[in-house]
Design a protein around this motif. Structure first.
Motif, short mmCIF file in Angstrom:
data_model
loop_
_atom_site.label_atom_id
_atom_site.label_comp_id
_atom_site.label_asym_id
_atom_site.label_seq_id
_atom_site.Cartn_x
_atom_site.Cartn_y
_atom_site.Cartn_z
N UNK A 59 25.77 -4.24 -41.77
CA UNK A 59 25.12 -4.37 -40.45
C UNK A 59 24.42 -5.71 -40.28
N UNK A 60 24.50 -6.23 -39.07
CA UNK A 60 23.85 -7.48 -38.72
C UNK A 60 22.84 -7.22 -37.61
N UNK A 61 21.94 -8.18 -37.42
CA UNK A 61 21.03 -8.12 -36.29
C UNK A 61 21.77 -8.56 -35.03
N UNK A 62 21.32 -8.14 -33.87
CA UNK A 62 21.90 -8.65 -32.62
C UNK A 62 21.89 -10.18 -32.61
N UNK A 63 22.93 -10.77 -32.03
CA UNK A 63 23.11 -12.21 -32.08
C UNK A 63 22.03 -13.02 -31.39
N UNK A 64 21.32 -12.42 -30.43
CA UNK A 64 20.25 -13.12 -29.72
C UNK A 64 18.96 -12.32 -29.90
N UNK A 65 18.29 -12.48 -31.05
CA UNK A 65 17.14 -11.61 -31.34
C UNK A 65 15.98 -11.74 -30.36
N UNK A 66 15.80 -12.92 -29.74
CA UNK A 66 14.71 -13.05 -28.78
C UNK A 66 14.97 -12.18 -27.56
N UNK A 67 16.23 -12.13 -27.11
CA UNK A 67 16.58 -11.27 -25.98
C UNK A 67 16.45 -9.80 -26.37
N UNK A 68 16.81 -9.48 -27.61
CA UNK A 68 16.69 -8.09 -28.06
C UNK A 68 15.23 -7.66 -28.10
N UNK A 69 14.34 -8.53 -28.60
CA UNK A 69 12.91 -8.18 -28.67
C UNK A 69 12.36 -7.88 -27.28
N UNK A 70 12.76 -8.68 -26.30
CA UNK A 70 12.31 -8.46 -24.91
C UNK A 70 12.88 -7.15 -24.37
N UNK A 71 14.17 -6.91 -24.59
CA UNK A 71 14.80 -5.70 -24.08
C UNK A 71 14.24 -4.46 -24.78
N UNK A 72 13.89 -4.57 -26.04
CA UNK A 72 13.27 -3.45 -26.76
C UNK A 72 11.94 -3.07 -26.11
N UNK A 73 11.14 -4.07 -25.73
CA UNK A 73 9.88 -3.78 -25.05
C UNK A 73 10.11 -3.10 -23.72
N UNK A 163 12.87 -8.32 -36.32
CA UNK A 163 13.07 -9.06 -35.08
C UNK A 163 11.75 -9.22 -34.34
N UNK A 164 10.97 -8.14 -34.25
CA UNK A 164 9.67 -8.20 -33.56
C UNK A 164 8.74 -9.18 -34.26
N UNK A 165 8.76 -9.19 -35.59
CA UNK A 165 7.90 -10.13 -36.33
C UNK A 165 8.31 -11.58 -36.06
N UNK A 166 9.61 -11.80 -35.84
CA UNK A 166 10.09 -13.16 -35.58
C UNK A 166 9.89 -13.57 -34.13
N UNK A 167 9.88 -12.59 -33.23
CA UNK A 167 9.75 -12.88 -31.79
C UNK A 167 8.71 -11.94 -31.16
N UNK A 168 7.47 -12.00 -31.63
CA UNK A 168 6.46 -11.03 -31.15
C UNK A 168 6.11 -11.18 -29.68
N UNK A 169 6.09 -12.42 -29.18
CA UNK A 169 5.72 -12.60 -27.78
C UNK A 169 6.77 -12.04 -26.84
N UNK A 170 8.04 -12.13 -27.21
CA UNK A 170 9.08 -11.54 -26.37
C UNK A 170 8.93 -10.03 -26.32
N UNK A 171 8.58 -9.43 -27.43
CA UNK A 171 8.34 -7.98 -27.47
C UNK A 171 7.16 -7.61 -26.59
N UNK A 172 6.07 -8.36 -26.69
CA UNK A 172 4.89 -8.10 -25.86
C UNK A 172 5.22 -8.29 -24.38
N UNK A 173 5.99 -9.33 -24.06
CA UNK A 173 6.39 -9.55 -22.66
C UNK A 173 7.18 -8.36 -22.11
N UNK A 174 8.10 -7.85 -22.92
CA UNK A 174 8.87 -6.69 -22.48
C UNK A 174 7.99 -5.49 -22.21
N UNK A 175 7.02 -5.25 -23.07
CA UNK A 175 6.11 -4.11 -22.87
C UNK A 175 5.24 -4.31 -21.64
N UNK A 176 4.70 -5.52 -21.47
CA UNK A 176 3.87 -5.79 -20.29
C UNK A 176 4.71 -5.70 -19.02
N UNK A 177 5.93 -6.23 -19.05
CA UNK A 177 6.79 -6.18 -17.86
C UNK A 177 7.21 -4.76 -17.52
#
Length: 258
Positions: A59-73, A163-177
Motif C-alpha cells: 500500500x502507498x499513500x495517496x499521490x497528493x497528500x496535501x489534498x488528502x489531508x484537506x479532504x480528510x478534514x 499525512x496529517x503530521x506532514x500537512x497539519x494546516x491542510x487538515x485544520x483547514x478542512x475541519x474549519x471549512x
C-alpha cells in the motif's frame, strides 16, 4: 457492471422491436439499465479508474497528500460515504452556497485524489453536494462505518496520521471549512471615562464527536495554537481560538471561508 458486448446484445434485441420488458425478462438485466444504455453505451468512468493506492500489495499513500489531508478534514466534518451498487461507493461532502470558493476547493481536492473519476456538484436548498463515485472510498477513508460519526469511534490509521503530521494546516483547514468559522467579536471598554468599542477576530470549531474534537485540538497543540473549550448545554463541543498570536497563525494558514 455489464461489459460492452452484453450491452450491445441487449440493445440489438431492442432494435428488433422487442419491448424493454421482454428483453429484461430474457437477459435478466433491469429495464432501467437497458434504457440508460440507449443514451449512453459506454460504462461510466469509475469502471476505468486507476487502482487504489491503498489496495496494492504494498500500500502507498495517496499521490497528493496535501489534498488528502484537506479532504480528510472536510469528510470528518461534513462528509459521508454511501454504498451504491456492485461494489461502488459515493463520497458526498455538503458545502453551503455561501462559500463558492470552498466548493471549488472541495471539488479540486476530490478530483486530485481520484483523478479518473468524475466529480459532480448536485444543487440542494442553500447548499451543494460535491460527490464522486469510486470503489475505493472506504479504503481511502477507513473511518467509514454504519451509523453517525459521533456514535462510533473515529481514529486515524497510522498512514493517515503520517499525512496529517506532514500537512497539519491542510487538515485544520478542512475541519474549519466544514464545521468551523472565523468571526469578528466585539466588546466595549471604558477609556478615560468614555466607552469605546473594540473588535477582534476569533475562530470556532463545533462537532459532536469527541474523537474528532480530539483530532482537531491535538493537531492545534502540535502547531502551537492555543484553544479552549466553551461551556455549553448542548451535546456538541465548541472549540474557541481567540488569543491574538494563535488567531494570527490561523489567519496565515487557514483564513475565513470564501
Amino acid at each position: 457492471m455489464y461489459d460492452i458486448s452484453t450491452r450491445k446484445r441487449a440493445l440489438a434485441l431492442v432494435s428488433q422491436g422487442r419491448s424493454l420488458n421482454s428483453v429484461s425478462k430474457q437477459t435478466g438485466i433491469s429495464r432501467a439499465a437497458i434504457r440508460s444504455w440507449q443514451t449512453r453505451l459506454e460504462p461510466l468512468r469509475w469502471n476505468r479508474a486507476r487502482p487504489c493506492p491503498r489496495c496494492r500489495d504494498a500500500p502507498e499513500m495517496p499521490g497528493q497528500p496535501h489534498a488528502y489531508a484537506y479532504l480528510l478534514g472536510l469528510y470528518l466534518g461534513d462528509g459521508c460515504i454511501s454504498y451504491l451498487r456492485a461494489g461502488v461507493y459515493f463520497l458526498r461532502i455538503t458545502c453551503a452556497d455561501a462559500w463558492p470558493g470552498l466548493i471549488d476547493e472541495c471539488a479540486d481536492a476530490m478530483q486530485t485524489i481520484r483523478p479518473d473519476n468524475k466529480v459532480f456538484r448536485v444543487q440542494r436548498q442553500d447548499c451543494q453536494n460535491v460527490t464522486c463515485y469510486s470503489k475505493h472510498w472506504p479504503c481511502l477513508f477507513p473511518q467509514h462505518g454504519p451509523g453517525k460519526k459521533h456514535e462510533r469511534r473515529i481514529a486515524l490509521e497510522p498512514w493517515q496520521q503520517e499525512i496529517v503530521d506532514a500537512h497539519p494546516w491542510e487538515f485544520v483547514r478542512g475541519l474549519i471549512h466544514s464545521d468551523g468559522c472565523r468571526i469578528t467579536n466585539w466588546t466595549t471598554r471604558l477609556v478615560g471615562g468614555e466607552r469605546k468599542r473594540y473588535e477582534y477576530p476569533r475562530y470556532f470549531f463545533t462537532n459532536t464527536s469527541t474523537d474528532i474534537i480530539r483530532l482537531f485540538t491535538g493537531t492545534l497543540d502540535k502547531l502551537g495554537v492555543e484553544w479552549k473549550s466553551l461551556n455549553q448545554s448542548r451535546a456538541a463541543v465548541t472549540i474557541s481560538i481567540a488569543r491574538k498570536a494563535s488567531v494570527a497563525l490561523m489567519d496565515a494558514h487557514v483564513g475565513p471561508k470564501h
